[in-house]
Design an enzyme around this catalytic site. Structure first.
Site, PDB file in Angstrom:
ATOM      1  N   LYS A   1      -6.799   0.909  -3.610  1.00 35.55           N
ATOM      2  CA  LYS A   1      -6.381   0.285  -2.349  1.00 35.55           C
ATOM      3  C   LYS A   1      -6.462   1.271  -1.182  1.00 35.55           C
ATOM      4  O   LYS A   1      -6.916   0.911  -0.089  1.00 35.55           O
ATOM      5  CB  LYS A   1      -4.955  -0.263  -2.459  1.00 35.55           C
ATOM      6  CG  LYS A   1      -4.395  -0.861  -1.143  1.00 35.55           C
ATOM      7  CD  LYS A   1      -5.265  -1.995  -0.616  1.00 35.55           C
ATOM      8  CE  LYS A   1      -4.869  -2.449   0.785  1.00 35.55           C
ATOM      9  NZ  LYS A   1      -3.550  -3.072   0.862  1.00 35.55           N
TER      10      LYS A   1
ATOM     11  N   THR B   1       0.860  -1.181   0.000  1.00 35.19           N
ATOM     12  CA  THR B   1       0.000   0.000   0.000  1.00 35.19           C
ATOM     13  C   THR B   1       0.895   1.230   0.000  1.00 35.19           C
ATOM     14  O   THR B   1       1.640   1.454   0.953  1.00 35.19           O
ATOM     15  CB  THR B   1      -0.919   0.008   1.235  1.00 35.19           C
ATOM     16  OG1 THR B   1      -1.683  -1.199   1.258  1.00 35.19           O
ATOM     17  CG2 THR B   1      -1.858   1.207   1.209  1.00 35.19           C
TER      18      THR B   1
ATOM     19  N   LYS C   1       0.149   4.435   9.021  1.00 31.68           N
ATOM     20  CA  LYS C   1       0.691   4.663   7.676  1.00 31.68           C
ATOM     21  C   LYS C   1      -0.411   4.799   6.628  1.00 31.68           C
ATOM     22  O   LYS C   1      -0.445   5.772   5.858  1.00 31.68           O
ATOM     23  CB  LYS C   1       1.627   3.517   7.279  1.00 31.68           C
ATOM     24  CG  LYS C   1       2.080   3.557   5.813  1.00 31.68           C
ATOM     25  CD  LYS C   1       2.907   2.347   5.436  1.00 31.68           C
ATOM     26  CE  LYS C   1       2.120   1.083   5.227  1.00 31.68           C
ATOM     27  NZ  LYS C   1       1.418   1.047   3.906  1.00 31.68           N
TER      28      LYS C   1
END
Length: 299
Positions: A173, A97, A241
């Site tokens: 995503k 990702t 994150k």
């Protein structure tokens, strides 16, 4: 398939993906910063490699399943990196990702070296990766898909082709991660309120998972809370994150994401409180005045 396929990163998802490729008939070469993980896979029928370069020299397709863009940079361009060893026309499949703009740039960098690239983030968790039932959100040039052949279908039940250039896979995503992070935070908040109000946690879980308020994340992650088990399948810092990437993407176009921002702060609070490496369900530990279920089956 009898291709030589490389898998770099044997964490919760990567190991299962490597197993799926081996079941499909591929010769699977693996590499991990933990040498013992690669050797364990080799003992089951794979080929352990000491570095990304050693792996890349032997494989037509290299699948990278590391945590983030920085680790992917190291895999490709660090000491004994894969990029310098890959033969022209080989394919690099990036499953992390990352910032979509970084992925777009990486496609161009690899093209300059004569290498093909697929932007191919993944979702589904360790169990679905191990059974070949996960989801891949992919985008890339037609020739990259042609090179992949049946490799993607060997790893995933759903392979979405979202565009003919890198970037779209990563955009989809991070939108998925927006929902995943918000759902985990909301699930934790709901369970915490129930505990604070004296509702039996198991009874609350049973009712919600059979009612309209349920979500996949509530059902999956609050089971960890009930078991008192915060062994990291996906850690708190993963959502620090990932929700950070979501917010960075929206900030670039001045698009408001109030729920994402709140969920990000919740994961940040959990991380700074010492739960960074625990399962992401540990975000529930930020709520005061609640007694969480003790771990079942011992400490």
């Amino acid at each position: 398939m009898t291709q030589n396929i490389g898998v770099i990163g044997l964490g919760a998802m990567g190991r299962g993906m490597a197993q799926s490729l081996r079941r499909a008939g591929c010769t699977v070469h693996v590499c991990d910063v933990r040498a013992e993980a690669a050797l364990a896979f080799a003992a089951e029928g794979g080929v352990a490699c000491a570095s990304p370069a050693e792996l890349a020299a032997q494989c037509e397709v290299v699948v990278s399943v590391v945590v983030n863009a920085a680790q992917t940079e190291s895999v490709l361009f660090g000491e004994a990196g894969a990029a310098s060893a890959m033969k022209p026309g080989s394919l690099f499949v990036m499953c992390s990702t990352v910032d979509p703009n970084w992925s777009i740039a990486l496609e161009k960098r690899l093209a300059a070296l004569g290498l093909l690239y697929l932007d191919a983030p993944i979702s589904g968790g360790a169990a679905k990766a191990a059974s070949g039932q996960m989801t891949m959100m992919t985008s890339g040039r037609p020739e990259a898909y042609a090179k992949a052949g049946g490799v993607l279908d060997a790893m995933a039940a759903k392979v979405y082709r979202l565009g003919d250039a890198a970037g779209t896979g990563s955009k989809v995503k991070i939108i998925n991660q927006l929902l995943a992070g918000v759902h985990i935070a909301a699930a934790a908040e709901a369970m915490a309120l129930g505990l604070r109000e004296g509702v039996d946690a198991a009874a609350l879980y049973e009712v919600i998972t059979h009612s309209a308020g349920n979500s996949w994340m509530f059902e999956n992650r609050m089971a960890h809370v009930l078991a008192g088990d915060y062994t990291p399948l996906s850690a708190v810092d993963i959502f620090v994150k990932d929700l950070g990437l979501v917010l960075d993407t929206a900030r670039a176009s001045k698009f408001p994401l109030p729920l994402s921002a709140t969920a990000h702060q919740m994961f940040m609070q959990a991380s700074s409180a010492g739960y960074a490496k625990e399962d992401d369900s540990a975000v529930i530990k930020i709520f005061p005045g609640i007694t969480l279920p003790a771990r079942t089956g011992g400490a």
